[in-house]
Structures are given as C-alpha cells and as structure tokens.
Design a protein around this motif. Structure first.
Motif, PDB file in Angstrom:
ATOM      1  N   PHE A  54       0.860  -1.191   0.000  1.00  0.00           N
ATOM      2  CA  PHE A  54       0.000   0.000   0.000  1.00  0.00           C
ATOM      3  C   PHE A  54       0.892   1.234   0.000  1.00  0.00           C
ATOM      4  O   PHE A  54       1.012   1.939   0.981  1.00  0.00           O
ATOM      5  N   VAL A  55       1.526   1.423  -1.148  1.00  0.00           N
ATOM      6  CA  VAL A  55       2.443   2.543  -1.326  1.00  0.00           C
ATOM      7  C   VAL A  55       1.825   3.514  -2.322  1.00  0.00           C
ATOM      8  O   VAL A  55       0.718   3.288  -2.828  1.00  0.00           O
ATOM      9  N   SER A  56       2.546   4.592  -2.615  1.00  0.00           N
ATOM     10  CA  SER A  56       2.014   5.546  -3.585  1.00  0.00           C
ATOM     11  C   SER A  56       1.911   4.887  -4.968  1.00  0.00           C
ATOM     12  O   SER A  56       2.899   4.345  -5.473  1.00  0.00           O
ATOM     13  N   LYS A  58       1.845   6.300  -7.651  1.00  0.00           N
ATOM     14  CA  LYS A  58       2.747   6.969  -8.596  1.00  0.00           C
ATOM     15  C   LYS A  58       4.147   6.377  -8.485  1.00  0.00           C
ATOM     16  O   LYS A  58       4.852   6.232  -9.475  1.00  0.00           O
ATOM     17  N   ASN A  87       3.740   4.072   5.364  1.00  0.00           N
ATOM     18  CA  ASN A  87       3.298   5.246   6.141  1.00  0.00           C
ATOM     19  C   ASN A  87       1.851   5.056   6.636  1.00  0.00           C
ATOM     20  O   ASN A  87       1.215   4.025   6.349  1.00  0.00           O
ATOM     21  N   ARG A  89      -0.893   6.526   5.795  1.00  0.00           N
ATOM     22  CA  ARG A  89      -1.842   6.401   4.685  1.00  0.00           C
ATOM     23  C   ARG A  89      -1.935   4.946   4.203  1.00  0.00           C
ATOM     24  O   ARG A  89      -3.029   4.403   4.001  1.00  0.00           O
ATOM     25  N   GLY A  90      -0.791   4.339   4.045  1.00  0.00           N
ATOM     26  CA  GLY A  90      -0.737   2.948   3.613  1.00  0.00           C
ATOM     27  C   GLY A  90      -1.382   2.020   4.640  1.00  0.00           C
ATOM     28  O   GLY A  90      -2.088   1.071   4.286  1.00  0.00           O
ATOM     29  N   ARG A  93      -5.144   2.165   4.496  1.00  0.00           N
ATOM     30  CA  ARG A  93      -5.649   1.421   3.330  1.00  0.00           C
ATOM     31  C   ARG A  93      -5.570  -0.090   3.564  1.00  0.00           C
ATOM     32  O   ARG A  93      -6.511  -0.826   3.258  1.00  0.00           O
ATOM     33  N   ASN A 116      14.609   5.484  -0.963  1.00  0.00           N
ATOM     34  CA  ASN A 116      13.429   4.625  -1.087  1.00  0.00           C
ATOM     35  C   ASN A 116      12.184   5.288  -0.497  1.00  0.00           C
ATOM     36  O   ASN A 116      11.106   5.224  -1.077  1.00  0.00           O
TER      37      ASN A 116
HETATM   38  N1  COA Z   1      -0.802   5.131  -0.516  1.00  0.00           N
HETATM   39  C1  COA Z   1      -1.270   5.872  -1.540  1.00  0.00           C
HETATM   40  N2  COA Z   1      -0.785   7.075  -1.882  1.00  0.00           N
HETATM   41  C2  COA Z   1       0.220   7.554  -1.137  1.00  0.00           C
HETATM   42  C3  COA Z   1       0.749   6.860  -0.062  1.00  0.00           C
HETATM   43  C4  COA Z   1       0.197   5.596   0.238  1.00  0.00           C
HETATM   44  N3  COA Z   1       0.678   4.843   1.217  1.00  0.00           N
HETATM   45  N4  COA Z   1       1.718   7.574   0.487  1.00  0.00           N
HETATM   46  C5  COA Z   1       1.813   8.700  -0.230  1.00  0.00           C
HETATM   47  N5  COA Z   1       0.907   8.682  -1.217  1.00  0.00           N
HETATM   48  C6  COA Z   1       0.680   9.698  -2.244  1.00  0.00           C
HETATM   49  C7  COA Z   1       0.259  10.995  -1.683  1.00  0.00           C
HETATM   50  O1  COA Z   1      -1.126  11.041  -1.536  1.00  0.00           O
HETATM   51  C8  COA Z   1       0.761  11.953  -2.709  1.00  0.00           C
HETATM   52  O2  COA Z   1      -0.118  11.952  -3.803  1.00  0.00           O
HETATM   53  P1  COA Z   1      -0.385  13.272  -4.653  1.00  0.00           P
HETATM   54  O3  COA Z   1       0.935  13.607  -5.316  1.00  0.00           O
HETATM   55  O4  COA Z   1      -1.429  12.843  -5.630  1.00  0.00           O
HETATM   56  O5  COA Z   1      -0.814  14.284  -3.672  1.00  0.00           O
HETATM   57  C9  COA Z   1       2.057  11.319  -3.181  1.00  0.00           C
HETATM   58  O6  COA Z   1       1.916   9.920  -2.883  1.00  0.00           O
HETATM   59  C10 COA Z   1       3.283  11.838  -2.485  1.00  0.00           C
HETATM   60  O7  COA Z   1       3.025  11.809  -1.108  1.00  0.00           O
HETATM   61  P2  COA Z   1       4.064  12.309  -0.009  1.00  0.00           P
HETATM   62  O8  COA Z   1       3.441  12.218   1.325  1.00  0.00           O
HETATM   63  O9  COA Z   1       4.656  13.617  -0.434  1.00  0.00           O
HETATM   64  O10 COA Z   1       5.089  11.209   0.010  1.00  0.00           O
HETATM   65  P3  COA Z   1       6.406  11.044  -0.796  1.00  0.00           P
HETATM   66  O11 COA Z   1       6.399  11.537  -2.167  1.00  0.00           O
HETATM   67  O12 COA Z   1       7.477  11.476   0.113  1.00  0.00           O
HETATM   68  O13 COA Z   1       6.344   9.446  -0.897  1.00  0.00           O
HETATM   69  C11 COA Z   1       6.361   7.207  -0.131  1.00  0.00           C
HETATM   70  C12 COA Z   1       6.699   8.623   0.156  1.00  0.00           C
HETATM   71  C13 COA Z   1       7.382   6.336   0.564  1.00  0.00           C
HETATM   72  C14 COA Z   1       5.005   6.931   0.404  1.00  0.00           C
HETATM   73  C15 COA Z   1       6.340   6.942  -1.643  1.00  0.00           C
HETATM   74  O14 COA Z   1       7.543   7.372  -2.223  1.00  0.00           O
HETATM   75  C16 COA Z   1       6.195   5.479  -1.920  1.00  0.00           C
HETATM   76  O15 COA Z   1       5.131   4.896  -1.757  1.00  0.00           O
HETATM   77  N6  COA Z   1       7.275   4.823  -2.366  1.00  0.00           N
HETATM   78  C17 COA Z   1       7.327   3.416  -2.652  1.00  0.00           C
HETATM   79  C18 COA Z   1       8.301   2.733  -1.735  1.00  0.00           C
HETATM   80  C19 COA Z   1       8.424   1.290  -2.084  1.00  0.00           C
HETATM   81  O16 COA Z   1       7.455   0.567  -2.226  1.00  0.00           O
HETATM   82  N7  COA Z   1       9.657   0.825  -2.249  1.00  0.00           N
HETATM   83  C20 COA Z   1       9.928  -0.523  -2.595  1.00  0.00           C
HETATM   84  C21 COA Z   1       9.633  -1.476  -1.500  1.00  0.00           C
HETATM   85  S1  COA Z   1      10.782  -1.467  -0.189  1.00  0.00           S
END
Ligand code: COA
Ligand code: ZN
Length: 328
Positions: A54-56, A58, A87, A89-90, A93, A116
């Motif tokens: 449950f990550v972003s 994007k 986080n 948010r995750g 969800r 990361n």
């Molecule tokens: N679920 C859904 N959307 C999420 C989210 C979550 N858990 N956490 C953040 N977002 C969204 C925010 O709503 C925001 O969306 P918007 O641009 O439409 O407003 C965007 O992501 C950026 O959020 P922000 O709080 O500024 O976080 P960030 O850009 O610093 O991102 C992470 C932090 C870690 C949440 C994000 O980079 C991420 O999910 N990365 C993936 C990490 C991963 O899976 N790595 C591999 C496995 S170890």
C-alpha cells in the motif's frame, strides 16, 4: 523420500513474489491474474504471503490495485496475508482491505532510506510508530522489514550495532512482533548472516525473525543455510526468483521459492510446501510478466525429473556391445 530419520525441522516459507516480485516489473499484471496466482500460492502450503504494497501508486504503479487484490483473494486458514506499508496512509488502506499483518519498511542506512522512502530514518521511525499503534488498535500484527541490513549499495558495510539498535527500537518502542532482516541488494555472505542471526535470536527469543535474501551475487541459498544453522526458521522467497527494490542500484531477484523448497526438502527440512504445486504456479509467471524467470528448477526440473533415453539408444547400446564383444 527423506533420507533423515526422526522429526524433520520445520522451516516456514513466506512468499513475496506478488509484492517484491511484481513491484519491479515493467508490465502491469492484471488484477484478476494477481488474484488467481495468489489463490494458487495459498494452496501450496506457504506460511505467509506478502500480497501487495500500500504505497504511492505513482511510485509503484505495478501495485496500484492493492485494495482490489487483497479484498478478492481467498483466505486460507493457516496462511498469513501480509502487506507492505510505508506510512500511515498505507496502513489505513491496508487495514480497510483486511490485511492480517502490516509489514512496515525502513532502511538500516540513511542513504537507502532517503532514496526509497524520502525521509531520514528518525522520520520513518516516528511515522512507523504511529503505524504500529494503528495496527495494534485494529488487532493486526506488526512486522518490520529492515532493508539493507547486510550492506547498503550506497554506503557499503552496515555495522551490526546499527541493525541491532533499530531492531531493538522496533521491538521495544514500536511493539513489533516480527522483524525481517533484508538483504536488499544481495550483499550478505554466510558468515555475516550466521553472526547477525545468532545475535538477534539470542537477544530477542520471543520475536519472530525472518531472513530475506536476494540472489544478486549467487549467495542466496548459502545464506539461507547459514541462517538455518544459526537457528532461523523463516524465509522470504519469491516465485521464479523475480523481484527487487526499484530504489536499490544493481538489484536483482529474491531467492527463488521453488529452488529453496527443493533444496531444503532434500536436506531433510519440512517446509510444509507442495513443491509440484509451487513449480506449477511459477510456470504461470512468464505469461504474466512477459519474460522468463531466473528459476533453475523451472528450467531443469526437480532433481529426479528424469529424461527419456535418446531415440537411438538401442542402436548405441548394440554398437557399444559389439565393440566390447559382450552380450547385453
Ligand atoms: N498510498 C497511496 N498514496 C500515497 C501513499 C500511500 N501509502 N503515500 C503517499 N501517497 C501519495 C500521496 O497522496 C501523494 O499523492 P499526490 O501527489 O497525488 O498528492 C504522493 O503519494 C506523495 O506523497 P508524499 O506524502 O509527499 O510522500 P512522498 O512523495 O514522500 O512518498 C512514499 C513517500 C514512501 C510513500 C512513496 O515514495 C512510496 O510509496 N514509495 C514506494 C516505496 C516502495 O514501495 N519501495 C519498494 C519497496 S521497499
Ligand atoms: Zn527484497
């Protein structure tokens, strides 16, 4: 047939292919295909499945259907369905979608944590303490995956003391029930694995420790065996050996589930896994992700999957017999 007599030592296999595996694939695996694969995995006897993250969406578009997948899979008794959350948010969800366990993630090193998760480690830890509290309120178990526990692709060696300090904080301050020591980029080697595993198990005997290895430098199975010798009994592995963190340079796949099960069963361990069913599930992957997997077992078959004799075998034998003047 198991050649060892007596009770076989139980090793718990935890499947991470649909999370660690799919997160790094360029192809989006259709939601219904993910669900069908996870349902097949549920029937293989693995102890835990990391269903999704449950990550972003994007950041990791490949797992943007996390809710739909977790809600629709069959829940088989005895299998723990976990999900990675970075986080609050995750966590919200994942709780809403009825995960059994939240797998929190943080890196042992500042460089990888920033790459990361876009935070320094203290920020991650503060956030994850809140996540752990949310999980506890919802009655869910908490596991923490500590990335780069055996080395960081940007910082190099990671002192054991650093890993032990974060492990302690997650167990004592955040109430984690389980800790996964992750070799995110395949830097672990057996002697190091044995030493760190032994320290963790001796210090926190009540905690459920998992070892998570990538086979980047071909040391995956050796590391699993070293960890078992040091007392570990839980391993993450991914179907077909796919996987890897998109934020870790030079990464490659996890240790391959069917290779590990194949080896451990031959060595007399009880993985509880139906190897034929696991291999059948693995054979579905290339059609889903659009390329072959690194699985040696899919390529070569199990040790005793025999091959037919050559078509002209009788003639070969006849000629050999004539040369040797013997009757056969
Ligand atoms: N679920 C859904 N959307 C999420 C989210 C979550 N858990 N956490 C953040 N977002 C969204 C925010 O709503 C925001 O969306 P918007 O641009 O439409 O407003 C965007 O992501 C950026 O959020 P922000 O709080 O500024 O976080 P960030 O850009 O610093 O991102 C992470 C932090 C870690 C949440 C994000 O980079 C991420 O999910 N990365 C993936 C990490 C991963 O899976 N790595 C591999 C496995 S170890
Ligand atoms: Zn991994």
């Amino acid at each position: 047939m198991n050649v060892w007599s007596g009770e076989r030592r139980r090793i718990y296999m935890q499947e991470v292919g649909t999370r660690d595996g799919f997160q790094s694939e360029g192809t989006f695996v259709e939601t219904n295909e993910k669900i069908a694969l996870i349902d097949a995995l549920s029937r293989t006897g693995v102890a835990k499945i990391e269903v999704t993250a449950f990550v972003s969406p994007k950041a990791i578009p490949a797992l943007s259907d996390a809710e739909a997948v977790l809600r629709a899979i069959e829940r088989r008794p005895g299998v723990v369905y976990t999900a990675l959350v970075p986080n609050v948010r995750g966590a919200e969800r994942a709780i809403e979608a009825r995960a059994d366990e939240l797998n929190l993630v943080m890196s042992a090193t500042e460089s990888h944590n920033l790459s990361n998760l876009r935070m320094i480690r203290e920020q991650s830890f503060d956030g994850l303490k809140q996540v752990a509290a949310l999980a506890r309120e919802a009655g869910l178990a908490v596991n923490i995956s500590l990335s780069c526990a055996f080395g960081c692709p940007m910082e190099g060696d990671v002192p054991d003391a650093t890993v032990l300090e974060w492990t302690q904080r997650f167990i004592e301050e955040a109430g984690a029930r389980g800790v996964t020591l992750c070799d995110t980029t395949g830097m672990a080697y057996p002697r190091q694995v044995a030493a760190l595993t032994a320290q963790c198990l001796a210090r926190w005997p009540q905690t459920e420790f998992t070892l998570h290895f990538h086979n980047t430098r071909g040391m995956g199975l050796a590391n699993v065996l070293a960890a078992i010798d040091a007392g570990a009994d839980r391993f993450d592995a991914s179907l077909g050996g796919i996987g890897g963190c998109p934020y870790a340079p030079g990464v490659s796949g996890n240790v391959c589930s069917e290779e590990i099960v194949h080896a451990l069963e031959l060595m007399g361990y009880d993985t509880g896994v139906d190897l034929a069913a696991l291999i059948a599930a693995s054979k579905r992957l290339p059609a889903l992700i659009g390329h072959d997997t690194p699985s040696q077992i899919v390529k070569a078959g199990q040790r005793l999957d025999l091959h037919p004799l050559p078509a002209d075998f009788a003639a070969i034998r006849e000629r050999a017999a004539q040369r040797g003047s013997i009757s056969i």
